[in-house]
Scaffold this motif. Structure first.
Motif, PDB file in Angstrom:
ATOM      1  N   LEU A  25     -23.307  20.799  26.213  1.00 41.42           N
ATOM      2  CA  LEU A  25     -23.734  21.162  24.861  1.00 41.42           C
ATOM      3  C   LEU A  25     -22.902  22.326  24.327  1.00 41.42           C
ATOM      4  O   LEU A  25     -22.563  22.355  23.140  1.00 41.42           O
ATOM      5  N   ILE A  26     -22.546  23.265  25.182  1.00 42.68           N
ATOM      6  CA  ILE A  26     -21.701  24.391  24.758  1.00 42.68           C
ATOM      7  C   ILE A  26     -20.346  23.867  24.269  1.00 42.68           C
ATOM      8  O   ILE A  26     -19.858  24.264  23.211  1.00 42.68           O
ATOM      9  N   ILE A  27     -19.747  22.961  25.030  1.00 42.39           N
ATOM     10  CA  ILE A  27     -18.454  22.378  24.636  1.00 42.39           C
ATOM     11  C   ILE A  27     -18.604  21.591  23.335  1.00 42.39           C
ATOM     12  O   ILE A  27     -17.792  21.715  22.416  1.00 42.39           O
ATOM     13  N   SER A  28     -19.671  20.801  23.242  1.00 42.78           N
ATOM     14  CA  SER A  28     -19.904  19.988  22.044  1.00 42.78           C
ATOM     15  C   SER A  28     -20.082  20.868  20.811  1.00 42.78           C
ATOM     16  O   SER A  28     -19.482  20.622  19.764  1.00 42.78           O
ATOM     17  N   PHE A  29     -20.913  21.903  20.911  1.00 36.47           N
ATOM     18  CA  PHE A  29     -21.120  22.809  19.785  1.00 36.47           C
ATOM     19  C   PHE A  29     -19.829  23.547  19.425  1.00 36.47           C
ATOM     20  O   PHE A  29     -19.549  23.783  18.242  1.00 36.47           O
ATOM     21  N   SER A  30     -19.049  23.905  20.422  1.00 36.36           N
ATOM     22  CA  SER A  30     -17.794  24.620  20.157  1.00 36.36           C
ATOM     23  C   SER A  30     -16.809  23.746  19.394  1.00 36.36           C
ATOM     24  O   SER A  30     -16.251  24.168  18.378  1.00 36.36           O
ATOM     25  N   ILE A  31     -16.590  22.528  19.876  1.00 30.00           N
ATOM     26  CA  ILE A  31     -15.637  21.622  19.222  1.00 30.00           C
ATOM     27  C   ILE A  31     -16.098  21.273  17.807  1.00 30.00           C
ATOM     28  O   ILE A  31     -15.328  21.354  16.850  1.00 30.00           O
ATOM     29  N   SER A  32     -17.365  20.895  17.675  1.00 30.74           N
ATOM     30  CA  SER A  32     -17.855  20.498  16.348  1.00 30.74           C
ATOM     31  C   SER A  32     -17.943  21.696  15.413  1.00 30.74           C
ATOM     32  O   SER A  32     -17.724  21.556  14.207  1.00 30.74           O
ATOM     33  N   MET A 127     -21.170  14.716  17.049  1.00 28.99           N
ATOM     34  CA  MET A 127     -21.296  16.107  17.487  1.00 28.99           C
ATOM     35  C   MET A 127     -21.606  17.027  16.311  1.00 28.99           C
ATOM     36  O   MET A 127     -22.401  17.949  16.444  1.00 28.99           O
ATOM     37  N   THR A 128     -20.993  16.784  15.158  1.00 34.49           N
ATOM     38  CA  THR A 128     -21.255  17.660  14.009  1.00 34.49           C
ATOM     39  C   THR A 128     -22.682  17.500  13.499  1.00 34.49           C
ATOM     40  O   THR A 128     -23.239  18.428  12.927  1.00 34.49           O
ATOM     41  N   LYS A 129     -23.274  16.336  13.713  1.00 34.61           N
ATOM     42  CA  LYS A 129     -24.668  16.134  13.308  1.00 34.61           C
ATOM     43  C   LYS A 129     -25.613  17.046  14.086  1.00 34.61           C
ATOM     44  O   LYS A 129     -26.704  17.355  13.617  1.00 34.61           O
ATOM     45  N   LEU A 130     -25.199  17.464  15.275  1.00 36.58           N
ATOM     46  CA  LEU A 130     -26.035  18.360  16.075  1.00 36.58           C
ATOM     47  C   LEU A 130     -26.318  19.666  15.329  1.00 36.58           C
ATOM     48  O   LEU A 130     -27.359  20.270  15.508  1.00 36.58           O
ATOM     49  N   HIS A 131     -25.377  20.097  14.499  1.00 36.90           N
ATOM     50  CA  HIS A 131     -25.539  21.341  13.746  1.00 36.90           C
ATOM     51  C   HIS A 131     -26.494  21.174  12.562  1.00 36.90           C
ATOM     52  O   HIS A 131     -26.982  22.160  12.021  1.00 36.90           O
ATOM     53  N   GLN A 132     -26.734  19.945  12.131  1.00 36.87           N
ATOM     54  CA  GLN A 132     -27.436  19.728  10.871  1.00 36.87           C
ATOM     55  C   GLN A 132     -28.742  18.964  10.979  1.00 36.87           C
ATOM     56  O   GLN A 132     -29.522  18.970  10.045  1.00 36.87           O
ATOM     57  N   THR A 133     -28.988  18.305  12.094  1.00 32.55           N
ATOM     58  CA  THR A 133     -30.157  17.448  12.179  1.00 32.55           C
ATOM     59  C   THR A 133     -31.453  18.254  12.120  1.00 32.55           C
ATOM     60  O   THR A 133     -31.517  19.384  12.599  1.00 32.55           O
ATOM     61  N   LEU A 134     -32.452  17.677  11.508  1.00 32.87           N
ATOM     62  CA  LEU A 134     -33.761  18.310  11.409  1.00 32.87           C
ATOM     63  C   LEU A 134     -34.807  17.560  12.238  1.00 32.87           C
ATOM     64  O   LEU A 134     -36.001  17.774  12.073  1.00 32.87           O
ATOM     65  N   ASN A 135     -34.342  16.679  13.141  1.00 35.81           N
ATOM     66  CA  ASN A 135     -35.245  15.978  14.035  1.00 35.81           C
ATOM     67  C   ASN A 135     -36.083  17.000  14.798  1.00 35.81           C
ATOM     68  O   ASN A 135     -35.546  17.926  15.409  1.00 35.81           O
ATOM     69  N   LYS A 136     -37.404  16.852  14.750  1.00 33.25           N
ATOM     70  CA  LYS A 136     -38.321  17.843  15.325  1.00 33.25           C
ATOM     71  C   LYS A 136     -38.038  18.104  16.815  1.00 33.25           C
ATOM     72  O   LYS A 136     -38.003  19.247  17.250  1.00 33.25           O
ATOM     73  N   ASN A 137     -37.797  17.049  17.560  1.00 26.89           N
ATOM     74  CA  ASN A 137     -37.523  17.208  18.990  1.00 26.89           C
ATOM     75  C   ASN A 137     -36.204  17.933  19.228  1.00 26.89           C
ATOM     76  O   ASN A 137     -36.094  18.759  20.135  1.00 26.89           O
TER      77      ASN A 137
END
Length: 188
Positions: A25-32, A127-137
């Motif tokens: 997740l750290i790598i994914s957040f960094s790249i995106s 990966m960029t959707k990880l920064h924006q999603t509002l999915n409760k979980n």
């Protein structure tokens, strides 16, 4: 000398294990995150795979362009099923039509334009959707990730001893690391 291992949770062990668990997740957040920082230069979500030249008849007055006309243009270019919305841009100089998988830009004076067809950048778009999603979980998981990042940062301050420890020298780097982004935030 005893080879007996320490039992229990240590700062070093917690720091290491959280780092291992969250490395993906750290790598994914960094790249995106880097990709999103440069979204004005190129899209991290999609790429253009086809460019279709357009020539349409438009009214002389841009205020006469309505949804009916835009839908007719969309039918002409076989995009009616993907139509989303339109707008007049650049101080009444350009008609932009947005489609589910494309975008048309048409000069209001000449009626010439281009329809760009897009495809999703499969891994990077997700990966960029990880920064924006509002999915409760996902929000809960992200909160736990944030707490883990705080834990990694705090435990990292205490795992080194001696002249390179946080108390001897690390605090100076930490202060610089706090000041540097504040300079960008407030002064640049």
């Amino acid at each position: 000398m005893s080879t007996q291992k320490k039992k229990g949770i240590t700062f070093r062990g917690l720091h290491r294990d959280l780092g291992y668990f969250y490395v993906g997740l750290i790598i994914s957040f960094s790249i995106s995150g880097i990709a999103l920082n440069h979204r004005n230069q190129w899209s991290p979500y999609r790429y253009t795979y086809q460019e279709i030249p357009m020539q349409v008849s438009l009214p002389a007055n841009p205020q006469d362009i309505d949804e009916k006309l835009v839908k007719q243009i969309s039918v002409q270019y076989k995009m009616a099923d993907q139509y989303e919305r339109f707008r007049i841009r650049d101080k009444q100089k350009e008609l932009e039509i947005r489609y589910e998988k494309g975008r048309a830009k048409i000069d209001l004076q000449t009626g010439k334009g281009q329809l760009n067809m897009f495809k999703k950048k499969v891994v990077l778009a997700e990966m960029t959707k990880l920064h924006q999603t509002l999915n409760k979980n996902w929000v809960w998981y992200s909160d736990i990730f944030g707490i883990a990042m705080l834990t990694i940062a705090i435990t990292g301050m205490f795992i080194t001893r001696g002249k390179k420890s946080f108390r001897k020298r690390g605090y100076l780097l930490a202060i610089a690391g706090i000041i540097f982004p504040l300079i960008f935030l407030f002064l640049l």
